[in-house]
Motif scaffolding. Sequence first.
Motif, short mmCIF file in Angstrom:
data_model
loop_
_atom_site.label_atom_id
_atom_site.label_comp_id
_atom_site.label_asym_id
_atom_site.label_seq_id
_atom_site.Cartn_x
_atom_site.Cartn_y
_atom_site.Cartn_z
N SER A 188 0.81 -1.22 0.00
CA SER A 188 0.00 0.00 0.00
C SER A 188 0.85 1.27 0.00
CB SER A 188 -0.93 0.02 1.23
OG SER A 188 -0.17 0.01 2.43
N CYS A 189 2.14 1.14 -0.26
CA CYS A 189 3.00 2.32 -0.31
C CYS A 189 3.08 2.85 -1.75
CB CYS A 189 4.40 2.01 0.22
SG CYS A 189 5.21 0.64 -0.61
N ASP A 190 3.83 3.92 -1.93
CA ASP A 190 3.95 4.55 -3.25
C ASP A 190 4.53 3.58 -4.28
OD1 ASP A 190 4.20 6.90 -5.11
OD2 ASP A 190 6.32 6.36 -4.86
N MET A 191 4.00 3.64 -5.50
CA MET A 191 4.44 2.73 -6.55
C MET A 191 5.90 2.95 -6.95
SD MET A 191 2.03 0.58 -7.25
CE MET A 191 1.88 0.56 -5.44
N ASP A 192 6.37 4.18 -6.83
CA ASP A 192 7.76 4.45 -7.18
C ASP A 192 8.70 3.70 -6.24
OD1 ASP A 192 9.72 6.07 -8.81
OD2 ASP A 192 10.24 6.80 -6.82
N TYR A 193 8.39 3.72 -4.95
CA TYR A 193 9.20 2.98 -3.97
C TYR A 193 9.02 1.48 -4.17
CZ TYR A 193 11.04 1.30 0.46
OH TYR A 193 11.77 0.64 1.42
N THR A 194 7.80 1.08 -4.49
CA THR A 194 7.53 -0.35 -4.67
C THR A 194 8.40 -0.95 -5.76
OG1 THR A 194 5.23 -0.08 -3.97
CG2 THR A 194 5.75 -2.05 -5.26
N PHE A 195 8.48 -0.26 -6.92
CA PHE A 195 9.20 -0.84 -8.06
C PHE A 195 10.63 -0.35 -8.20
CE2 PHE A 195 4.69 -1.28 -9.22
CZ PHE A 195 4.66 -2.64 -9.42
N ASN A 196 11.13 0.38 -7.24
CA ASN A 196 12.54 0.75 -7.22
C ASN A 196 13.29 0.12 -6.05
OD1 ASN A 196 13.37 2.61 -9.43
ND2 ASN A 196 11.65 3.82 -8.68
N ASP A 197 12.53 -0.26 -5.00
CA ASP A 197 13.16 -0.81 -3.81
C ASP A 197 12.61 -2.19 -3.44
OD1 ASP A 197 14.86 1.56 -2.37
OD2 ASP A 197 13.16 2.37 -3.46
N LEU A 198 11.30 -2.28 -3.34
CA LEU A 198 10.71 -3.54 -2.89
C LEU A 198 10.73 -4.61 -3.96
CD1 LEU A 198 7.57 -2.20 -0.96
CD2 LEU A 198 9.88 -2.62 -0.09
N LEU A 199 10.46 -4.22 -5.20
CA LEU A 199 10.41 -5.16 -6.32
C LEU A 199 11.23 -4.63 -7.49
CD1 LEU A 199 6.59 -6.01 -6.38
CD2 LEU A 199 8.42 -7.59 -5.76
N ASP A 200 11.57 -5.53 -8.39
CA ASP A 200 12.24 -5.13 -9.63
C ASP A 200 11.22 -4.50 -10.57
OD1 ASP A 200 13.15 -6.01 -12.61
OD2 ASP A 200 14.89 -5.65 -11.33
N LYS A 201 11.66 -3.55 -11.40
CA LYS A 201 10.75 -2.86 -12.32
C LYS A 201 10.13 -3.79 -13.35
CE LYS A 201 12.48 1.88 -12.12
NZ LYS A 201 13.09 3.01 -12.87
N SER A 202 10.70 -4.97 -13.54
CA SER A 202 10.13 -5.91 -14.50
C SER A 202 8.75 -6.40 -14.07
CB SER A 202 11.07 -7.11 -14.68
OG SER A 202 11.26 -7.80 -13.45
N TYR A 203 8.41 -6.22 -12.80
CA TYR A 203 7.10 -6.63 -12.31
C TYR A 203 6.04 -5.54 -12.47
CZ TYR A 203 9.45 -10.60 -10.08
OH TYR A 203 10.17 -11.74 -9.85
N MET A 204 6.44 -4.36 -12.94
CA MET A 204 5.49 -3.25 -13.06
C MET A 204 4.49 -3.51 -14.18
SD MET A 204 6.25 0.83 -13.73
CE MET A 204 6.92 1.14 -12.11
N ASP A 205 3.23 -3.20 -13.88
CA ASP A 205 2.18 -3.33 -14.87
C ASP A 205 2.48 -2.43 -16.08
OD1 ASP A 205 -0.87 -4.15 -15.34
OD2 ASP A 205 -0.65 -2.04 -15.86
N PRO A 206 2.27 -2.90 -17.30
CA PRO A 206 2.59 -2.11 -18.50
C PRO A 206 1.90 -0.74 -18.53
CG PRO A 206 2.17 -4.38 -19.11
CD PRO A 206 1.82 -4.26 -17.67
N VAL A 207 0.65 -0.68 -18.08
CA VAL A 207 -0.06 0.61 -18.09
C VAL A 207 0.58 1.58 -17.11
CG1 VAL A 207 -2.25 1.75 -17.61
CG2 VAL A 207 -2.23 -0.45 -18.81
N LEU A 208 0.91 1.10 -15.92
CA LEU A 208 1.56 1.95 -14.92
C LEU A 208 2.94 2.40 -15.41
CD1 LEU A 208 1.35 3.15 -12.08
CD2 LEU A 208 2.42 1.06 -11.21
N LYS A 209 3.67 1.51 -16.06
CA LYS A 209 4.97 1.87 -16.59
C LYS A 209 4.86 2.95 -17.64
CE LYS A 209 9.08 -0.17 -18.73
NZ LYS A 209 9.68 -1.41 -19.29
N MET A 210 3.83 2.86 -18.50
CA MET A 210 3.60 3.87 -19.52
C MET A 210 3.32 5.23 -18.89
SD MET A 210 0.82 5.62 -21.01
CE MET A 210 -0.58 4.55 -20.68
N MET A 211 2.55 5.26 -17.81
CA MET A 211 2.22 6.51 -17.14
C MET A 211 3.46 7.16 -16.53
SD MET A 211 -1.37 5.33 -15.34
CE MET A 211 -1.67 6.92 -14.56
#
Length: 225
Positions: A98-121
């Motif tokens: 439930s934290c910010d998506m930027d922190y989620t995909f830069n620290d908690l998870l690898d960016k390869s797990y980011m949803d394509p729509v969110l990555k586009m945004m």
Amino acid sequence: MNKFKHPLIKCLISDFCPKESAAASFPMAYGNFVGGDGGIPKGGSRAMALRMEEKFKFLGGKSYTNKPVKKIIIEDNLAKGIVLENNEEIYGDYIIVSCDMDYTFNDLLDKSYMDPVLKMMYENDKDYLIYGMFQVAYGIDSEEDLLKGEIMLDCSDIKIAPWMGERMTIKTYAYELSFAPENKQILQVLLPIDVSAYDNVILCGQWISPPGGAPGAAITGKFAI
């Protein structure tokens, strides 16, 4: 908004949300109200979160506070648990972030797990803008609610800088007695800002993108960098 001719209709739309807001803001808010889910929790959002924590613990859950999470444990492409800042590992059947998506995909998870729509945004920040807001709050010596709610004003005649918006929101929080000491009131002033007026001024922080909080602070900081 320019498709509407009547100035009050234009003000209704612009006061509800800035021009940079997504169109989904309107049906989302409408759905909240007609669904009976647009109220204000007793004691505000913090009190509600504390009640949720107590209920969670009552049902047998464990609460870890002041222990930041630094990583989500992934095994065989499934989330198995989390790693705390002190390297303690906690495992569970489901991991809810439930934290910010930027922190989620830069620290908690690898960016390869980011949803394509969110990555586009994230990659098209000029099309998915973050609007600015200047906020100041005052403590007022008064037993009475001076405004009886919330008012919006045209402040174009006092605009003294290009970054200032032309509408101002003034509100009180008298509906929640715990927000201020006895015989006191909180008065808040919100003014939209246009940071595009200056090429080298970049603002970030929790109050830049209402309603505030850590997620807003993180995302505005990300785009500032």
